[in-house]
Design a protein around this motif. Sequence first.
Motif, short mmCIF file in Angstrom:
data_model
loop_
_atom_site.label_atom_id
_atom_site.label_comp_id
_atom_site.label_asym_id
_atom_site.label_seq_id
_atom_site.Cartn_x
_atom_site.Cartn_y
_atom_site.Cartn_z
N SER A 17 18.26 15.92 -35.81
CA SER A 17 17.15 16.61 -35.24
C SER A 17 17.54 17.58 -35.08
O SER A 17 16.60 18.44 -34.12
N GLN A 18 18.36 18.24 -35.62
CA GLN A 18 18.61 20.21 -35.79
C GLN A 18 17.25 20.67 -36.29
O GLN A 18 17.01 21.45 -35.78
N ALA A 19 16.91 19.73 -36.90
CA ALA A 19 15.14 20.44 -38.03
C ALA A 19 14.09 20.20 -36.47
O ALA A 19 13.36 21.46 -36.30
N GLU A 20 14.18 19.44 -35.89
CA GLU A 20 13.41 19.31 -34.84
C GLU A 20 13.30 20.18 -33.42
O GLU A 20 12.46 20.24 -32.64
N LYS A 21 14.52 21.17 -33.65
CA LYS A 21 14.62 22.09 -32.49
C LYS A 21 13.92 23.60 -32.16
O LYS A 21 14.66 24.25 -32.23
N GLN A 22 13.65 23.64 -33.99
CA GLN A 22 13.36 24.88 -34.36
C GLN A 22 11.79 25.28 -33.91
O GLN A 22 11.31 24.85 -33.71
N GLU A 23 11.51 26.42 -33.25
CA GLU A 23 10.72 26.94 -32.37
C GLU A 23 9.47 27.67 -33.57
O GLU A 23 10.11 28.42 -34.63
N ILE A 24 8.63 27.15 -33.64
CA ILE A 24 7.88 27.85 -33.93
C ILE A 24 7.31 29.21 -33.71
O ILE A 24 6.63 29.34 -32.34
N VAL A 25 7.42 29.97 -34.16
CA VAL A 25 7.01 31.63 -34.05
C VAL A 25 5.78 32.57 -34.34
O VAL A 25 5.63 33.42 -33.90
N ALA A 26 5.31 31.81 -35.30
CA ALA A 26 4.04 32.81 -36.32
C ALA A 26 3.14 31.23 -37.33
O ALA A 26 4.07 30.24 -37.36
N MET A 27 2.28 31.17 -37.10
CA MET A 27 1.14 30.69 -37.37
C MET A 27 -0.17 30.47 -38.06
O MET A 27 -0.12 31.69 -37.30
N CYS A 28 -0.28 30.19 -38.87
CA CYS A 28 -1.76 30.63 -39.12
C CYS A 28 -3.29 30.02 -39.98
O CYS A 28 -2.25 28.66 -40.18
N ILE A 29 -4.34 29.84 -40.64
CA ILE A 29 -5.04 28.91 -41.04
C ILE A 29 -5.38 29.67 -41.71
O ILE A 29 -5.90 30.26 -41.74
N SER A 30 -5.73 28.56 -42.92
CA SER A 30 -6.41 29.43 -43.72
C SER A 30 -7.74 29.02 -43.89
O SER A 30 -8.75 28.41 -42.94
N PRO A 31 -8.78 29.63 -44.36
CA PRO A 31 -10.05 30.51 -44.42
C PRO A 31 -10.91 29.48 -44.13
O PRO A 31 -12.05 29.00 -43.75
N THR A 32 -10.39 28.66 -44.80
CA THR A 32 -11.72 27.14 -44.53
C THR A 32 -11.68 26.04 -43.59
O THR A 32 -12.09 25.15 -43.33
N GLU A 33 -9.93 26.63 -43.49
CA GLU A 33 -9.82 25.80 -41.68
C GLU A 33 -9.05 24.61 -41.76
O GLU A 33 -9.38 23.39 -41.68
N ALA A 34 -8.65 24.37 -43.78
CA ALA A 34 -8.10 22.76 -43.67
C ALA A 34 -6.92 22.47 -43.75
O ALA A 34 -6.34 21.69 -43.57
N ILE A 35 -5.66 23.69 -43.92
CA ILE A 35 -4.21 24.57 -43.95
C ILE A 35 -3.97 24.80 -42.29
O ILE A 35 -4.35 25.89 -42.86
#
Length: 1206
Positions: free
Chosen positions: A312-330
């Motif tokens: 469960s330690q992995a589920e407690k991580q805080e997401i600090v940055a996100m990005c989407i691929s140019p085709t909005e697929a990933i």
Amino acid sequence: MSAADAEPHFVFGVQTGVANSLIYLDEQNILFPFGNNCVCFNIERKCQDFIQATQNSLGMLALAISANRRYLAVSERGEQGTITVYDLLEKNRKKHVLSLEDGPVQEFVSVAFSHDCHYLISQSGAPDWTLFFWTLRKPRVIVKVKTGGLSYPINQVSFSPEDNTRICVCGNGLFKLLHHTAGELKQCSIKKLENMESHNFLSHSWVSERHVIVGTDAGRLMGFESGVLCWETNVMTAPLMPDSERSEETNQEEGVAAQQPCITAIVAYSRGFICSAGPGMVCLFDRMNDGASFRKSREIRIPPDTCCHDPSQAEKQEIVAMCISPTEAILSASTDRGQLYCANLIAIETSKEEEEPAQFEYLYHAFHWGTITSLSICVHKPLIATSSLDLSVRIWNFKTNTLEIYKGFSEEPHCVALHPSGLSVMVAFNKRLAWMNLLFDNFRLFKEFTLKGCTECAFSNGGHMFAAISGTTVHIYSTASFENIMGLADHNATVRSIVWSEDDSKLVSCGTDGVVYCWDAQSGELESECTHKSCRYTNVSISPDGETIFAVGTDCTLKEIQDGQILTEVPANTVTYTTLALSREGKVLFCGTSAGSITIMSCPLSSQEELFEFKGHAGAITRMAITFDDQFLLTISEDGSLLIWKIIWNRYGLMRDKKMCYLEEILITKSDLEEKNYNMMELNARVQVLNIENQYQLRLKDMEHKRLFKKMTAEFTQQIEALEQNMNVLKAEKDKLVLEHNKLLKEVVEEHARVTKELNSSMQRKLGQEYKASHVLQLGSQKELQECRLQLQSMEDSHKRVLEQLTGSYESKLQENLLQLQQCKDGSRQQRMEYELMIKMIEQDGDREILDIRCKYETKLKEEREISTQYKDEAGIMRKKFNCLQKEISDKNKEIEKLKAEVKKHLNVISCLENDILGLEREIMWRNENIEEKEVQIGQMRKRNVDLEKLKYILDHRVHELTTQIEPKEKTIKEMKEQIQQMEGELAVFSKQNAQLEISIAELKLKLKATDKDMRQAMEKACDMRTIVKGFKADLLRCADSVQDPRNLKESVLELHDRYIDQDEEDGLRQDLGKLRDGRNRDDVGKTVVMSLRRKLAKETETHCNEKFKWMQDDSTLIKELNDLRKELKLSQDKVHDYENQLSVYRRTKSSTSFGTEECNPSACGPGIQATTLTPEEENQRIIRLQRAEIHSLRQQILEYTGEPH
């Protein structure tokens, strides 16, 4: 020039604490920060490219990418904060370095590009919190403004995606929209939020030119459009639309909000936006139809880490940055523990949430998220072992750049050591030392040693011994007997490092007591020692010849020791040496520093030698090693990353053979192998079953497709016919419209000609009038001019006369008169000028009026001409459209004819293909039947072979036993004889049962025949009744024709009586006829007669239906009884066959024991047994065939009977 250079080759780790730390450069390349570098990772090819920061950089704070993904901005910390702009398409990537000369800023916490890449904004940190607006054409600051303060820190700044003059700033208790106008940054008006200072705005993102979404640390999302709050929601609740009459939040709601997750990252895309929603979760919001509100559609979560001790330690991580691929697929995400995840948005949007919850997966591999404390490599495999404060041990492959094995523990592993073979690893814990074998996917404990406080261990180069540190003692163990060979306890303080010589004859140790010892590994004797009390040694290395020792410690110097004496000391510049590694030939020495850089020196050392430093990590390097082929340098750091450096040899060349052979064998336990084999067998069986099911499903689909194809062809033919009819109707309508259009066109042309004539005549008339008016105005102006001239002349004449009269009388006052004269001249001159100006103005006004009138009418004339030309153009366009429509209609007709021909061709092809398919299906069926028959035969043969082999083995065994033990076998023979007698009795019983079954079958046949006869009689009776009813209906209709004639009606009724009514019913009919003779209620009597006849007919039909249903029930019960009898017969035959087989086996065994090698004759079973095995089977088949024929005939008769109308 140094003897060797090092450049980063591959890194396992991500630097945390950098704003906007994940960026897509294109669909395959993603950029993230590491140490003093930006890493471009290619997802497809699994390779990395490094963008190095400036030389004096102390770390990165923020990243930004331009809208066209060409320019990269990196904010770096140093003596003063700088922003470096890189051109990613150029070889020399560095384009601009932006820094402030006046009042240097220590750091920039957020950076952003404008959408046209001409401007850049940067937000400085504490204590100033100033926003700088840069131009990139000639790099300089255009304007700056103070945005925050000590109690209002700024978290993020950004440009509007379509307007480079609009800027958004958010922070703790602060949200601003700025507008750049006239060289200033002015704040736009924002509807004041309630308790604005209590909100900590962590992130924001623009979803349109004027619409921005903001997230807080309480899990609230707010949408502002042009500064007005238009939408609000909580990531854990349903959306709430803002309202002026909205009630204030209660204390209970505030308490719940305090527990809401932080929204640390928001990214916009075409369908809406994506935001982080607390530990391990991301929410997708879709745009609603109104464009201003959004709806939560899906959630994506980080899955638990099964390799970790606490998944469960992995589920407690805080997401600090996100990005989407140019085709909005990933969608890719970075966490506060330096892990990279990705999710396929297309697959998530197409899947249903009820089926399976959406989850992230690792972008590449799971990295360490704590300080890496230990590093080890082996000779025979390209493996790297690391241990970390995150309670895990990981095995990496530096050839394939992959994570091989990963395992988490419940306690901290202090150090690791790989065996030279690469098949085992030694892991040191707080109270034990564990020897573990490296399986193909896991660690397996092999041996444990009780050793407290082990901080370092190392295998010898030959692998036959290993050394382990426990406090102040170095223990040496044998890997063959696992015994403690010796203990070296001369240190007075903690031992920090040990190293074996290349031939394993010496062991060198160093500690915090300032002593370096060199031991004889065979005898345990001390060969040399070097004491330097002012230095706490941290790491040591030994040359390949075993003569020279290199050591580093806390005194910031590198020492070269030989025979217990310090030969050379090389001081560090401004850092501390933490670890070192020597090349395999001993010519080049690599040193790691506390600043995360490496220093390269040639051996032997020189105090005057120039040091070459290469920056890599963001924290102090804790351990380093060189691979045995001298190609790669491996370093680990306190920042939790493992960096692989590529060594470029400038002086000595590559020290080892490049083509080094590595072992490919792996370890696997027998249970795992058997389990895998069993799983493979199960999977193969499932594959076979699935193949059969797929074939069956394909056949069903093929049949369904054929049916649909026939249906669609019929529908398409109907549609084609309907379209042809519609086309004919449209043709007729088109002809009508063409005629109407021609009529309208003629009328419009005539009307246009008439209107143009009238307009021309009116315009000419108006022009003449205006010309006359202008002529009259010119004459009037000329008259006024002449009058003014005459007045001027008269005034001059009068003035002259006055002067002549007054010359004599006013000589004394000459000066005064002269002055008056001058004044009069001036006045007259001024009046003349005014008069001339008045004339000019009048002329100008007249000309202007004339020009205005002329322009007015000329514009009207132009408009009329334009209208006429428009009408002409429209008429031409209509003609062209009409011609085009005619051409299109002809083309469509041709296309329809072509399509009809193609449809006919396709139908012929389809019929041919269907015939071919039928032929192939027949052939497939025939081949499948042959294959099944052959498989059955093969299976029978195999069973027989298996039975024979079993019999052979049993017989051999029994022969051996019977030769040694004859007397015990005689008892068994007697018992077997008794069993045979019992079996023969059972056979007699079964033969009697068979005879009884045959008798019951014969009785059932007789019952079937009787029921068949009854059914036929009933059917004949029903047919007779139908004919009678039909005749009666016809005669009754004929009687109805003579209703008006009583005599004829009487005769016809009498005829009906004689023909259809019995003597029993004659009395009732006579009474009715008597009533008819009396002439009373003739109509009522006729109706009663008809109703009585109808009731009789209904009763007969009802009785007939009941008899028919009864016959069908009798047939079904007979069929069920026959099936039950067949089953019992088959079971009895199987039992008889089994008893016969047992009897034959016993007789064979008996004959083999009595005659040695002779086998029993099948005829010995007796003729009675043969008769029981053969005669019932043939009789059975015959009975079944007869019953099937009878059932088929009964079904046909029932169908014929039910098919006829009642």
